[in-house]
Design a protein around this motif. Structure first.
Motif, PDB file in Angstrom:
ATOM      1  N   VAL A 100      43.044  35.059  33.698  1.00  0.00           N
ATOM      2  CA  VAL A 100      43.590  36.358  33.308  1.00  0.00           C
ATOM      3  C   VAL A 100      43.057  36.736  31.933  1.00  0.00           C
ATOM      4  CG1 VAL A 100      45.723  37.604  32.733  1.00  0.00           C
ATOM      5  CG2 VAL A 100      45.697  35.994  34.654  1.00  0.00           C
ATOM      6  N   ARG A 152      43.542  39.780  28.769  1.00  0.00           N
ATOM      7  CA  ARG A 152      44.392  40.861  28.272  1.00  0.00           C
ATOM      8  C   ARG A 152      43.545  41.773  27.405  1.00  0.00           C
ATOM      9  NH1 ARG A 152      49.152  38.778  25.893  1.00  0.00           N
ATOM     10  NH2 ARG A 152      50.051  38.938  27.954  1.00  0.00           N
ATOM     11  N   ARG A 206      42.166  38.781  37.023  1.00  0.00           N
ATOM     12  CA  ARG A 206      43.090  39.835  36.597  1.00  0.00           C
ATOM     13  C   ARG A 206      42.807  40.234  35.148  1.00  0.00           C
ATOM     14  NH1 ARG A 206      48.344  41.895  37.087  1.00  0.00           N
ATOM     15  NH2 ARG A 206      49.484  41.987  35.127  1.00  0.00           N
ATOM     16  N   GLU A 227      44.768  42.630  32.295  1.00  0.00           N
ATOM     17  CA  GLU A 227      46.007  43.345  32.028  1.00  0.00           C
ATOM     18  C   GLU A 227      45.969  43.911  30.620  1.00  0.00           C
ATOM     19  OE1 GLU A 227      48.644  40.067  32.835  1.00  0.00           O
ATOM     20  OE2 GLU A 227      48.703  39.478  30.723  1.00  0.00           O
ATOM     21  N   GLU A 239      52.848  48.299  35.733  1.00  0.00           N
ATOM     22  CA  GLU A 239      53.625  47.229  36.352  1.00  0.00           C
ATOM     23  C   GLU A 239      55.018  47.093  35.751  1.00  0.00           C
ATOM     24  OE1 GLU A 239      50.929  43.923  35.848  1.00  0.00           O
ATOM     25  OE2 GLU A 239      49.853  44.456  37.679  1.00  0.00           O
ATOM     26  N   GLY A 268      47.994  46.494  34.904  1.00  0.00           N
ATOM     27  CA  GLY A 268      47.137  45.427  35.405  1.00  0.00           C
ATOM     28  C   GLY A 268      46.077  45.963  36.344  1.00  0.00           C
TER      29      GLY A 268
END
Length: 173
Positions: A85, A87, A122, A124, A146, A166
């Motif tokens: 993931v 960010r 992912r 986000e 989300e 996301g």
């Protein structure tokens, strides 16, 4: 659309001086970098972020958007290697270059570079709910809201809500 081609490269030490006057007050700095930074933005704060980009599995990636050799945009992706993931954070367009349509192509390139690494599934981001221009840009790139963390940041005597967005690898526009 941008009047000159937008080039994206790794943010480096040479870009720091160009960015130090982008945030004219505490609120603008917090909107960009979160409540953990001190105003005014100083080179040492950016240098500490840059130090996190050098490991074999870096804690973050930093990007510079350039137009005619001048710093037009900045973005970072904090990297969670264990969970695949990232960010997206600390996104800004040079105040002297806003209104030229730079944010979307810049962030599209950042997103493509992020997802070029198969380790990540992912991407986000957090965005303050009053930042409607940023939210429009993120949505245009396929990010989905989300949830909202209410009253999540305190800036002076004011509390700000933070929306969470996301984007999964298979949802990229």
């Amino acid at each position: 659309m941008p009047t000159a081609p937008l080039l994206v490269e790794a943010f480096s030490q040479k870009h720091i001086p160009e960015m130090l006057d982008w945030f004219s007050n505490l609120e603008a700095l917090v909107q960009w970098g979160g409540p953990g930074l001190s105003f005014p933005l100083e080179a040492a704060q950016l240098e500490a972020m840059l130090a996190e980009t050098t490991a074999v599995e870096p804690a973050r990636s930093m990007f510079a958007g350039l137009v005619d050799g001048k710093l037009a945009g900045h973005a970072q992706v904090a990297l969670d290697w264990q969970n695949g993931v990232g960010r997206l954070s600390r996104v800004a367009i040079n105040p002297r270059m806003r209104g030229r349509g730079l944010a979307r192509p810049f962030l599209r390139e950042v997103t493509e570079r992020f997802f070029a690494d198969p380790a990540f599934e992912r991407l986000e981001l957090n965005v303050y709910t009053f930042n409607e221009a940023a939210i429009r840009t993120y949505r245009s790139l396929g990010f989905r809201e989300e949830g909202v963390r209410r009253s999540s940041a305190k800036v002076g005597d004011v509390r700000w809500d933070t929306a969470i967005y996301g984007l999964l690898r298979n949802e990229c526009n």
